[in-house]
Scaffold this active site. Structure first.
Site, PDB file in Angstrom:
ATOM      1  N   ASP A 184      20.713  23.930  46.164  1.00  0.00           N
ATOM      2  CA  ASP A 184      21.885  24.760  46.419  1.00  0.00           C
ATOM      3  C   ASP A 184      21.502  25.744  47.526  1.00  0.00           C
ATOM      4  O   ASP A 184      20.317  25.873  47.873  1.00  0.00           O
ATOM      5  CB  ASP A 184      22.269  25.493  45.132  1.00  0.00           C
ATOM      6  CG  ASP A 184      23.434  26.442  45.319  1.00  0.00           C
ATOM      7  OD1 ASP A 184      24.432  26.050  45.938  1.00  0.00           O
ATOM      8  OD2 ASP A 184      23.332  27.588  44.851  1.00  0.00           O
ATOM      9  N   ASP A 238      23.699  29.155  48.427  1.00  0.00           N
ATOM     10  CA  ASP A 238      24.117  30.538  48.177  1.00  0.00           C
ATOM     11  C   ASP A 238      23.501  31.061  46.882  1.00  0.00           C
ATOM     12  O   ASP A 238      23.722  30.501  45.807  1.00  0.00           O
ATOM     13  CB  ASP A 238      25.638  30.615  48.112  1.00  0.00           C
ATOM     14  CG  ASP A 238      26.280  30.240  49.438  1.00  0.00           C
ATOM     15  OD1 ASP A 238      25.963  30.886  50.438  1.00  0.00           O
ATOM     16  OD2 ASP A 238      27.079  29.287  49.465  1.00  0.00           O
TER      17      ASP A 238
END
Length: 228
Positions: free
Chosen positions: A12, A14
Site C-alpha cells: 500500500d 498512503d
C-alpha cells in the site's frame, strides 16, 4: 507464530510508505471547517482505502454536507495540490523497498489513489524510490479495480501484473488500514499491518502480523531474504 513463505510483495502507499494519511486529515478538515464539521478519527478509519469517489460520497452523507460529489472532489483537489508535493517517507519503508529490490523479490504498488494523486505525492521528492516498483496499480484510476478496499479487487489486479502470475497465497501485502487488511484477506493473501497507534487493537485482528513500524519487519519470517 509461523507464517507461510511468500515470493511476491504488494505495498500500500498512503500511511504505509508516505505520511499522506496525515495530509488527507488536514485537507478534509480544512474543507469541513467551513461547515462547522469535524473529520473524526472514527470516520477516517471507515474511509481509509476507499476510492476517491467513495470517500467523497461517504463524507457528504455522514456529515450531511450541502454539496455533491463533484464539488467535494474539486475542493479536495485544491487542498491536495497544496499539501501533497511535500510528502515524507515513513520509517523503514525506503530500506525495505530497496532491500527487496536488491534481492530481486518481485514487488508491486497497490494504492487506492488515482494516478494524478500519486503524481502529486511522488514526483517532487520520491520518483527514484517509487521507480523501484515495476508494477503499479492505482485503484481510483484503474478500470479493472471495480470496487475499493475492503473488496479484494486491487490486490488481485496488482498480483496479476507480475509476469509469472503468482497465486494469491504467494503474495504478502503490507498495509496500514483496516479496509486494506480486509481486502488482502478477501484476496486470500497474508497481510502485515502497521496501523495508526490510535486504532482500537480489536480492529487489527484480521492481520497476519501487526507491527508498530516497518522498521520492525523481519522478511525472513515469510521466507524472504533477511536484512544483514
Amino acid at each position: 507464530m509461523s507464517y507461510a513463505p511468500v515470493t511476491h510483495v504488494l505495498f500500500d502507499m498512503d500511511g504505509l510508505i508516505l505520511n499522506t494519511e496525515d495530509l488527507y486529515t488536514v485537507a478534509f478538515q480544512n474543507i469541513l471547517s467551513k461547515y462547522g464539521k469535524e473529520y473524526t478519527f472514527d470516520l477516517k478509519c471507515q474511509l481509509m482505502g476507499c476510492h476517491a469517489h467513495e470517500t467523497a460520497d461517504k463524507i457528504i452523507a455522514a456529515l450531511e454536507l450541502p454539496m455533491n460529489r463533484e464539488q467535494f472532489m474539486e475542493e479536495t483537489q485544491k487542498q491536495f495540490t497544496c499539501l501533497f508535493p511535500d510528502t515524507k517517507v515513513l520509517p523503514g519503508a525506503k530500506e525495505l523497498i530497496e532491500h527487496l529490490h536488491n534481492h530481486n523479490i518481485p514487488i508491486g504498488l497497490a494504492t487506492s489513489s488515482s494516478k494524478e494523486s500519486y503524481d502529486l505525492k511522488v514526483n517532487k521528492h520520491h520518483k527514484q524510490l517509487f521507480s523501484l516498483f515495476p508494477y503499479k496499480t492505482f485503484g481510483s484510476s484503474d478500470p479493472d479495480v471495480k470496487k475499493g478496499k475492503p473488496h479484494p479487487d486491487i490486490f488481485l489486479v496488482a498480483a496479476a501484473k507480475f509476469p509469472d502470475k503468482p497465486k494469491p497465497e504467494q503474495c504478502l501485502v503490507l498495509e496500514d488500514a483496516v479496509n486494506g487488511v480486509l481486502a488482502a484477506r478477501a484476496a486470500n493473501m497474508q497481510v502485515v499491518m502497521v496501523p495508526d497507534s490510535r486504532l482500537d487493537k480489536q480492529l487489527t485482528k484480521e492481520a497476519t502480523l501487526v507491527l508498530n513500524s516497518l522498521t520492525e519487519f523481519k522478511p525472513e519470517l515469510f521466507g524472504l531474504p533477511a536484512f544483514k
